[in-house]
Design an enzyme around this catalytic site. Structure first.
Site, PDB file in Angstrom:
ATOM      1  N   PRO A  10       0.798  -1.228   0.000  1.00 18.13           N
ATOM      2  CA  PRO A  10       0.000   0.000   0.000  1.00 18.13           C
ATOM      3  C   PRO A  10       0.829   1.276   0.000  1.00 18.13           C
ATOM      4  O   PRO A  10       1.869   1.361   0.637  1.00 18.13           O
ATOM      5  CB  PRO A  10      -0.827  -0.114   1.284  1.00 18.13           C
ATOM      6  N   ASN A  11       0.333   2.221  -0.759  1.00 14.90           N
ATOM      7  CA  ASN A  11       0.849   3.582  -0.883  1.00 14.90           C
ATOM      8  C   ASN A  11       2.144   3.687  -1.668  1.00 14.90           C
ATOM      9  O   ASN A  11       2.618   4.787  -1.938  1.00 14.90           O
ATOM     10  CB  ASN A  11       1.011   4.252   0.495  1.00 14.90           C
ATOM     11  N   ARG A  18       4.862  11.044  -2.380  1.00 20.60           N
ATOM     12  CA  ARG A  18       4.487  10.878  -0.978  1.00 20.60           C
ATOM     13  C   ARG A  18       5.724  10.969  -0.087  1.00 20.60           C
ATOM     14  O   ARG A  18       6.646  10.176  -0.209  1.00 20.60           O
ATOM     15  CB  ARG A  18       3.825   9.511  -0.802  1.00 20.60           C
ATOM     16  N   TYR A  23      10.835   8.738   1.791  1.00 18.71           N
ATOM     17  CA  TYR A  23      10.855   7.657   0.807  1.00 18.71           C
ATOM     18  C   TYR A  23      11.612   7.989  -0.477  1.00 18.71           C
ATOM     19  O   TYR A  23      11.740   7.132  -1.347  1.00 18.71           O
ATOM     20  CB  TYR A  23       9.414   7.242   0.463  1.00 18.71           C
ATOM     21  N   ASN A  74       8.044  -5.600  -0.409  1.00 17.22           N
ATOM     22  CA  ASN A  74       7.902  -4.372   0.367  1.00 17.22           C
ATOM     23  C   ASN A  74       6.418  -4.287   0.699  1.00 17.22           C
ATOM     24  O   ASN A  74       5.615  -3.806  -0.104  1.00 17.22           O
ATOM     25  CB  ASN A  74       8.366  -3.150  -0.419  1.00 17.22           C
ATOM     26  N   ALA A  77       2.969  -0.693   5.117  1.00 19.82           N
ATOM     27  CA  ALA A  77       2.412  -0.731   6.470  1.00 19.82           C
ATOM     28  C   ALA A  77       1.878  -2.105   6.860  1.00 19.82           C
ATOM     29  O   ALA A  77       1.790  -2.418   8.059  1.00 19.82           O
ATOM     30  CB  ALA A  77       1.315   0.318   6.609  1.00 19.82           C
ATOM     31  N   GLU A  98      12.520  -9.350   2.702  1.00 13.64           N
ATOM     32  CA  GLU A  98      11.712  -8.204   3.149  1.00 13.64           C
ATOM     33  C   GLU A  98      12.490  -6.927   2.862  1.00 13.64           C
ATOM     34  O   GLU A  98      13.675  -6.835   3.155  1.00 13.64           O
ATOM     35  CB  GLU A  98      11.436  -8.323   4.645  1.00 13.64           C
ATOM     36  N   HIS A 100      12.391  -2.471   2.818  1.00 14.54           N
ATOM     37  CA  HIS A 100      11.790  -1.171   3.171  1.00 14.54           C
ATOM     38  C   HIS A 100      12.713  -0.066   2.684  1.00 14.54           C
ATOM     39  O   HIS A 100      13.934  -0.170   2.810  1.00 14.54           O
ATOM     40  CB  HIS A 100      11.585  -1.043   4.679  1.00 14.54           C
ATOM     41  N   ARG A 107      12.456   4.550  13.088  1.00 13.89           N
ATOM     42  CA  ARG A 107      11.224   5.335  12.991  1.00 13.89           C
ATOM     43  C   ARG A 107      10.334   5.090  14.201  1.00 13.89           C
ATOM     44  O   ARG A 107      10.785   4.618  15.235  1.00 13.89           O
ATOM     45  CB  ARG A 107      10.528   5.006  11.669  1.00 13.89           C
TER      46      ARG A 107
END
Length: 147
Positions: A10-11, A18, A23, A74, A77, A98, A100, A107
């Site tokens: 998502p996103n 964004r 990012y 990725n 969330a 995985e 990111h 964070r």
């Protein structure tokens, strides 16, 4: 020739727009092009998939079984909330890296927990768009080592 699937959650379709301070400014289309080109250099076919919907991500993971040799994921969330994605990874019995863009461990505390990490062969985070190249390299090395 190995076949690798790059899955984005998502996103991530809004990359480049964004929160570029978190990012980066590289778009998802640019990342996908870079992944496909890097895959060719590695002697791998790379396919890419993105969805904002958890069920579609699960379907993509399920569909990878018997088609692809490994997955770069990725999950955005969903990394921090989706037991269903974790179960799908276990179910397909394929190695998953995985990934990111940001360093999730630096964070907010809710981002420190990953449901993906315990079932992934490894985790790459904090290297921005270059992390995808690192993830493909790591996955290819893992697959070569398993042969």
């Amino acid at each position: 020739m190995s076949s690798l699937l790059v899955v984005n959650g998502p996103n991530l379709n809004l990359l480049g727009q964004r929160q570029p301070q978190v990012y980066g400014r590289t778009t998802l289309a640019e990342i996908e092009q870079n992944c496909i080109a890097h895959g060719q250099r590695l002697g791998c076919e790379v396919q890419c998939f993105q969805s904002n919907h958890e069920g579609a991500l699960i379907d993509a993971l399920h569909g990878a079984r018997g088609v692809h040799d490994g997955i770069v994921l990725n999950a955005g969330a969903y990394t921090h909330s989706s037991i269903a994605l974790m179960d799908a990874i276990v179910s397909v019995e394929l190695p998953v890296v995985e990934l990111h863009l940001s360093n999730i461990h630096a964070r907010e505390s809710f981002r420190h927990k990953s449901y993906i990490a315990p079932v992934a062969v490894g985790q790459i985070c904090g290297f921005g768009a270059h992390g995808y190249i690192l993830a493909l390299d790591a996955l290819k090395a893992h697959l070569d080592g398993a042969k």
